[in-house]
Scaffold this motif. Structure first.
Motif, PDB file in Angstrom:
ATOM      1  N   SER A 158      51.456  53.890  76.749  1.00  0.00           N
ATOM      2  CA  SER A 158      52.876  53.383  76.933  1.00  0.00           C
ATOM      3  C   SER A 158      52.770  51.976  76.774  1.00  0.00           C
ATOM      4  O   SER A 158      51.707  51.282  77.073  1.00  0.00           O
ATOM      5  CB  SER A 158      53.416  53.742  78.295  1.00  0.00           C
ATOM      6  N   SER A 159      54.207  51.599  76.470  1.00  0.00           N
ATOM      7  CA  SER A 159      54.260  50.014  76.392  1.00  0.00           C
ATOM      8  C   SER A 159      55.564  49.613  76.917  1.00  0.00           C
ATOM      9  O   SER A 159      56.671  50.559  76.430  1.00  0.00           O
ATOM     10  CB  SER A 159      54.218  49.556  75.077  1.00  0.00           C
ATOM     11  N   TYR A 160      55.767  48.803  77.847  1.00  0.00           N
ATOM     12  CA  TYR A 160      57.147  48.669  78.507  1.00  0.00           C
ATOM     13  C   TYR A 160      57.438  47.014  77.911  1.00  0.00           C
ATOM     14  O   TYR A 160      56.814  46.339  78.164  1.00  0.00           O
ATOM     15  CB  TYR A 160      56.967  48.413  79.837  1.00  0.00           C
ATOM     16  N   THR A 161      58.599  47.199  77.005  1.00  0.00           N
ATOM     17  CA  THR A 161      58.938  45.928  76.374  1.00  0.00           C
ATOM     18  C   THR A 161      60.553  45.609  76.745  1.00  0.00           C
ATOM     19  O   THR A 161      61.170  44.953  76.183  1.00  0.00           O
ATOM     20  CB  THR A 161      58.748  45.902  74.742  1.00  0.00           C
ATOM     21  N   GLY A 196      64.120  47.416  78.766  1.00  0.00           N
ATOM     22  CA  GLY A 196      64.889  48.663  78.792  1.00  0.00           C
ATOM     23  C   GLY A 196      64.662  49.507  79.987  1.00  0.00           C
ATOM     24  O   GLY A 196      64.042  49.426  80.912  1.00  0.00           O
ATOM     25  N   ALA A 197      65.229  51.142  79.731  1.00  0.00           N
ATOM     26  CA  ALA A 197      65.221  51.745  81.164  1.00  0.00           C
ATOM     27  C   ALA A 197      63.713  52.427  81.244  1.00  0.00           C
ATOM     28  O   ALA A 197      63.487  52.728  82.599  1.00  0.00           O
ATOM     29  CB  ALA A 197      66.130  53.056  80.812  1.00  0.00           C
ATOM     30  N   HIS A 198      62.890  52.435  80.312  1.00  0.00           N
ATOM     31  CA  HIS A 198      61.741  52.977  80.413  1.00  0.00           C
ATOM     32  C   HIS A 198      60.772  52.799  79.317  1.00  0.00           C
ATOM     33  O   HIS A 198      61.041  51.856  78.521  1.00  0.00           O
ATOM     34  CB  HIS A 198      61.681  54.587  80.694  1.00  0.00           C
ATOM     35  N   ASP A 199      59.196  52.959  79.823  1.00  0.00           N
ATOM     36  CA  ASP A 199      58.114  52.816  78.714  1.00  0.00           C
ATOM     37  C   ASP A 199      58.578  53.475  77.454  1.00  0.00           C
ATOM     38  O   ASP A 199      59.200  54.491  77.404  1.00  0.00           O
ATOM     39  CB  ASP A 199      57.003  53.087  79.281  1.00  0.00           C
ATOM     40  N   SER A 200      58.037  52.967  76.431  1.00  0.00           N
ATOM     41  CA  SER A 200      57.945  53.735  75.038  1.00  0.00           C
ATOM     42  C   SER A 200      56.425  54.097  75.042  1.00  0.00           C
ATOM     43  O   SER A 200      55.407  53.647  75.085  1.00  0.00           O
ATOM     44  CB  SER A 200      58.160  52.742  74.020  1.00  0.00           C
ATOM     45  N   PRO A 201      56.501  55.595  74.681  1.00  0.00           N
ATOM     46  CA  PRO A 201      55.113  56.248  74.908  1.00  0.00           C
ATOM     47  C   PRO A 201      54.292  55.900  73.333  1.00  0.00           C
ATOM     48  O   PRO A 201      54.888  55.574  72.416  1.00  0.00           O
ATOM     49  CB  PRO A 201      55.564  57.765  74.835  1.00  0.00           C
ATOM     50  N   LEU A 202      53.040  55.744  73.490  1.00  0.00           N
ATOM     51  CA  LEU A 202      52.129  55.563  72.356  1.00  0.00           C
ATOM     52  C   LEU A 202      51.377  56.770  71.995  1.00  0.00           C
ATOM     53  O   LEU A 202      50.520  57.053  73.145  1.00  0.00           O
ATOM     54  CB  LEU A 202      51.394  54.245  72.581  1.00  0.00           C
ATOM     55  N   ILE A 203      51.551  57.475  71.128  1.00  0.00           N
ATOM     56  CA  ILE A 203      50.852  58.836  70.851  1.00  0.00           C
ATOM     57  C   ILE A 203      50.255  58.656  69.282  1.00  0.00           C
ATOM     58  O   ILE A 203      51.253  58.483  68.183  1.00  0.00           O
ATOM     59  CB  ILE A 203      51.823  60.122  70.842  1.00  0.00           C
ATOM     60  N   LEU A 258      51.140  46.946  78.380  1.00  0.00           N
ATOM     61  CA  LEU A 258      50.644  47.766  77.615  1.00  0.00           C
ATOM     62  C   LEU A 258      49.548  48.566  77.959  1.00  0.00           C
ATOM     63  O   LEU A 258      48.409  47.971  78.442  1.00  0.00           O
ATOM     64  CB  LEU A 258      50.303  47.054  76.332  1.00  0.00           C
ATOM     65  N   SER A 259      49.512  50.016  78.177  1.00  0.00           N
ATOM     66  CA  SER A 259      48.346  50.686  78.618  1.00  0.00           C
ATOM     67  C   SER A 259      47.957  51.867  77.476  1.00  0.00           C
ATOM     68  O   SER A 259      48.840  52.213  77.107  1.00  0.00           O
ATOM     69  CB  SER A 259      48.889  51.500  80.033  1.00  0.00           C
ATOM     70  N   LEU A 260      47.031  51.573  77.208  1.00  0.00           N
ATOM     71  CA  LEU A 260      46.487  52.385  75.717  1.00  0.00           C
ATOM     72  C   LEU A 260      45.110  53.012  76.055  1.00  0.00           C
ATOM     73  O   LEU A 260      44.163  52.045  76.231  1.00  0.00           O
ATOM     74  CB  LEU A 260      46.635  51.574  74.326  1.00  0.00           C
ATOM     75  N   ASN A 261      44.870  53.987  76.045  1.00  0.00           N
ATOM     76  CA  ASN A 261      43.609  54.805  76.276  1.00  0.00           C
ATOM     77  C   ASN A 261      43.071  55.591  74.955  1.00  0.00           C
ATOM     78  O   ASN A 261      43.725  56.506  74.676  1.00  0.00           O
ATOM     79  CB  ASN A 261      43.539  55.756  77.426  1.00  0.00           C
ATOM     80  N   PHE A 262      42.079  55.224  74.293  1.00  0.00           N
ATOM     81  CA  PHE A 262      41.543  56.017  73.355  1.00  0.00           C
ATOM     82  C   PHE A 262      40.458  56.915  73.928  1.00  0.00           C
ATOM     83  O   PHE A 262      39.645  56.392  74.648  1.00  0.00           O
ATOM     84  CB  PHE A 262      40.689  55.137  72.265  1.00  0.00           C
TER      85      PHE A 262
END
Length: 277
Positions: free
Chosen positions: A132-135, A137-144, A111-115
């Motif tokens: 982004s968070s990698y849980t 699958g093929a790629h990370d899920s973006p966190l926006i 989990l990489s999250l920058n405020f």
């Protein structure tokens, strides 16, 4: 999203970068002087809301978490609580995947999250959450996510409050959709495709734009204030995560809507935030 583009969502933390580059290579536990595995590093665990937001690093053989906060967020406890709540939800989702990690041996979750601070004035503090968070699958899920804190009211400004009428969203949607279609056309023209391929891409990507920018307030939850003269807002930047108005490979897309377009549709209580005329 291709591997090179994953860097758009990563924090500039060396440990996170190493994990991103070596996703399928589980790190060996470090050894203490006595030869036993060193204890897992936990800096400010976030199971409970802290009195002050501080950067977070958690490292484990199965996962790594990196979260950074701007110091300005601590000026307003209500806003700090909202940021912490968002970060905690992302971490909880990651830990759900970690608990089932034995199903995918050798996978490192992260989990990489920058405020970061976008606008800081006496009237508002706007914070962007990107990561982004990698849980699996093929790629990370973006966190926006975007947070616009009204200082005097001590509350978040939401899209529902900012523009309350469905007819007003229709007008804003029309402007946004026009900008997105124009940007799509420019991208496709730059690729110099054959006419048939160009037409196919325009239809498929255009359909995503029309659906993701329809006049539904749910499509406009993420917005950033654009600061103008005298501390007033000259417009809003609407932020669209991957998949909403384009394929994952297109990444995050934004549209700037100027104040003169917005003002007739802004709720009266918030018009004073914008530059008139």
């Amino acid at each position: 999203m291709s591997a090179p583009n994953r860097s758009l969502y990563c924090l500039p933390l060396l440990a996170l970068a190493l994990v991103a580059c070596q996703r399928d290579v589980p790190p060996a536990p470090t050894q203490s002087a006595e030869g036993a595995p060193a204890p897992v590093e936990h800096v400010q665990p976030i199971d409970q809301a802290p009195a002050e937001l501080k950067d977070v690093v958690e490292m484990d053989p199965k996962f790594i978490v990196g979260i950074s906060y701007p110091p300005e967020a601590n000026k307003y406890p209500g806003l700090a609580a909202e940021l912490h709540r968002y970060a905690q939800a992302a971490r909880d989702e990651l830990m759900e995947a970690v608990r089932g990690a034995e199903l995918q041996p050798g996978t490192m979750y992260d989990l990489s999250l920058n405020f970061s601070t976008l606008v800081d004035t006496p009237d508002m503090l706007a914070i962007a959450a990107d990561g982004s968070s990698y849980t699996g699958g093929a790629h990370d899920s973006p966190l926006i996510e975007r947070f616009v804190w009204l200082v005097r009211e001590q509350k978040l400004l939401t899209a529902e409050e900012l523009v309350g009428n469905a007819g007003d969203w229709k007008a804003i949607s029309g402007y946004v959709r026009e900008q997105l279609h124009a940007a799509l056309s420019q991208r496709i023209d730059a690729d110099e495709l054959e006419p048939d391929e160009r037409s196919r891409l325009m239809r498929s990507a255009g359909k995503m734009i029309d659906e993701g920018s329809s006049p539904d307030v749910a499509n406009y939850q993420q917005f950033e204030p654009i600061l103008g003269a005298g501390g007033k807002l000259s417009g809003l930047r609407f932020v669209f995560p991957p998949y909403q108005v384009g394929p994952y490979s297109d990444g995050v897309q934004t549209v700037d809507v100027p104040a003169q377009v917005l003002l007739p549709h802004i709720a009266p209580a918030y018009r004073a935030l914008f530059v008139a005329g």
